[in-house]
Design a protein around this motif. Structure first.
Motif, PDB file in Angstrom:
ATOM      1  N   VAL B 194      57.782  -5.070  46.699  1.00  8.74           N
ATOM      2  CA  VAL B 194      56.710  -5.478  45.784  1.00  8.74           C
ATOM      3  C   VAL B 194      55.570  -4.471  45.907  1.00  8.74           C
ATOM      4  O   VAL B 194      55.252  -4.026  47.005  1.00  8.74           O
ATOM      5  N   LYS B 195      55.006  -4.135  44.794  1.00  8.70           N
ATOM      6  CA  LYS B 195      53.925  -3.156  44.808  1.00  8.70           C
ATOM      7  C   LYS B 195      52.794  -3.672  43.927  1.00  8.70           C
ATOM      8  O   LYS B 195      53.042  -4.273  42.903  1.00  8.70           O
ATOM      9  N   THR B 196      51.588  -3.465  44.370  1.00  2.18           N
ATOM     10  CA  THR B 196      50.475  -3.889  43.534  1.00  2.18           C
ATOM     11  C   THR B 196      50.032  -2.723  42.684  1.00  2.18           C
ATOM     12  O   THR B 196      50.309  -1.568  42.986  1.00  2.18           O
ATOM     13  N   SER B 197      49.335  -3.029  41.596  1.00  7.76           N
ATOM     14  CA  SER B 197      48.787  -1.939  40.793  1.00  7.76           C
ATOM     15  C   SER B 197      47.315  -2.222  40.550  1.00  7.76           C
ATOM     16  O   SER B 197      46.865  -3.353  40.707  1.00  7.76           O
ATOM     17  N   ARG B 198      46.585  -1.212  40.191  1.00  8.66           N
ATOM     18  CA  ARG B 198      45.151  -1.391  39.992  1.00  8.66           C
ATOM     19  C   ARG B 198      44.850  -1.638  38.517  1.00  8.66           C
ATOM     20  O   ARG B 198      45.091  -0.764  37.694  1.00  8.66           O
ATOM     21  N   PRO B 199      44.326  -2.821  38.209  1.00  9.17           N
ATOM     22  CA  PRO B 199      44.049  -3.114  36.804  1.00  9.17           C
ATOM     23  C   PRO B 199      42.767  -2.444  36.311  1.00  9.17           C
ATOM     24  O   PRO B 199      42.518  -2.389  35.118  1.00  9.17           O
TER      25      PRO B 199
END
Lengths: 255, 215
Positions: B194-199
């Motif tokens: 799982v990877k987060t992204s910057r909104p």
């Protein structure tokens, strides 16, 4: 005076529950909900402070920040809140929070405790792996009148204000991590409105405070802890050093 | 006056070196093994001296490689033992001994350097055997006994390990006594991707918080 080492990142709304879970395990501490109301003041322009040698930055006008904790009972309109509260906050307004009455309330009573903060621009350098910033902060014990008249006497006027709400994780090592959202608070005549700055996501801040900027040992220790945390979280949350210019609280001399 | 071979200066005349009896194969094999080993040893040393220690599994893998290179080197040395024992190195007469005295003494040195002597002494002391008073046969016997103890200890460790369950949600005991289906025990640690992204831009939010510049 405190030297703050910090790394920043951001996550989208959907990642919040898993991030809280992950950081709870990593920190072995439960998330703590927090909410702060921050008022930023700038030197009164009518005082015509001489911009002597502004190019060499000998006279620098710095913003100051007053902040106070928003009681969680006010934030949730009496309801018991936990970290799940953050999952519902994706609009410009916080439904359960009456910002207008809150601001009227703190303006009318002198019982609010304010923290007074001035911060320097983070240290320069190309090879820095983390932001290192000097911050002066103290609590205003008492003022003769309201806090606004106090700040007025110091020669400052309102610049802008914001609220940040989020959760905080205290690591045993001394590192603190915050996941939070930021709302701008706009006061126009009698109307108060909020505008969500962190749209669709959360800010993430990992920090380590050292009391003296000369305490190299603690600074090195803190850097190591933060970089270790960065390594631990890599490929999930990418913690980075921000552009130092964005953390500069000085007034633009070219104004 | 004619030059007779006896009159020529041995230092001046060009003696064609005879390489035919040089054990090139053995030396070249050793040279390769040595260079491999020194390369990986210096890599370990570099990694250990860094401020940030490498992950333990990286170190372990590195150590395994080094140990197998070391054992391969000892095997090669063992293989060419006779050839190497019978080989004597000597400098050619044309070697500039005065100019390069240091080099030749280093190259021709047969005695161990003090550091190495120290290691050997250390090893002899720590093994707890009185090498001087024991005969070869006795030493061999003691080494064999030591090997037996080692293999017994390994067996004990494996036996003990088999008694426990290191993955899943139940202990081995629970699984045996309460006849738990293996499928209920399906918890395995896994690597999440799982990877987060910057909104939004972190810098812009910081700019707002510090300078009030809305966007």
């Amino acid at each position: 005076m405190v030297q703050q080492l910090a790394l920043f990142s951001a996550i989208e709304d959907e990642s919040y529950p898993l991030s809280v879970e992950t950081l709870t395990i990593l920190s072995s501490n439960r998330p703590r909900l927090f909410a702060n109301f921050n008022k930023i003041y700038k030197p009164n322009p009518s005082l015509q402070i001489e911009k002597v040698n502004a190019k060499n930055q000998l006279v620098e006008q710095t913003r100051v920040k007053l902040s106070t904790a928003v009681p969680l009972s006010k934030l949730g309109n009496g309801a018991e809140l936990n970290y799940h509260f953050m999952e519902k906050l994706s609009n410009d307004d916080i439904e359960s929070f009456n910002v207008k009455s809150y601001i009227q309330d703190i303006d009318s009573n002198n019982k609010t405790n304010w923290a007074f903060q001035i911060s320097d621009i983070p240290a320069a350098g190309n090879n820095r792996k983390l932001s290192s910033q000097t911050i002066h902060e103290s609590v205003i014990q008492s003022s003769s009148g309201s806090v606004s008249s106090f700040i007025d006497e110091l020669g400052y006027v309102n610049d802008f204000q914001y609220i940040n709400v989020g959760v905080k994780f205290q690591f045993l090592s001394g590192v603190v991590m915050e996941i939070y959202k930021v709302w701008q608070v706009v006061q126009k005549d009698q109307e108060v409105s909020m505008k969500l700055i962190t749209k669709d996501g959360f800010m993430i801040k990992a920090m380590y405070n050292v009391n003296k900027s000369t305490d190299i040992e603690s600074l090195n220790n803190g850097s190591q802890l933060l970089l270790k945390l960065k390594t631990d979280l890599r490929d999930y949350i990418e913690l980075d050093i921000p552009d130092r210019k964005c953390m500069d609280t000085r007034l633009n001399h070219l104004d | 006056m004619t030059d007779t071979p006896s009159n020529t200066d041995p230092l001046q005349s060009a003696i064609a070196p005879d390489f035919s009896s040089v054990p090139t194969q053995a030396l070249d094999a050793l040279r390769m093994k040595f260079s491999q080993l020194t390369a990986s040893l210096s890599k370990i040393r570099d990694e250990m001296s860094r401020a940030e220690l490498p992950q333990w599994y990286t170190l372990q893998a590195q150590l395994t490689v080094t140990l197998s290179q070391l054992s391969s080197l000892t095997n090669t040395l063992d293989h060419y033992e006779e050839t190497l024992d019978a080989t004597v190195a000597y400098p050619l007469p044309s070697f500039p001994t005065t100019a390069h005295e240091g080099l030749i003494t280093t190259l021709m040195r047969k005695k161990n350097i003090p550091e190495v002597d120290e290691w050997i002494k250390d090893a002899k002391e720590t093994n707890g055997l009185d090498v001087d008073s024991l005969s070869d046969a006795e030493i061999k016997k003691l080494i064999n006994k030591d090997k037996d103890i080692t293999s017994w200890a390994t067996k004990c460790l494996l036996d003990e390990r088999a008694k426990h369950s290191y993955t899943g949600l139940y202990t081995t005991k629970e699984r045996q006594t309460e006849s738990i289906d293996d499928r209920d025990n399906l918890y395995t640690s896994s690597v999440s991707n799982v990877k987060t992204s910057r909104p939004f831009s972190v810098d812009k939010v910081l700019k707002f918080v510090n300078q009030g510049e809305s966007y």
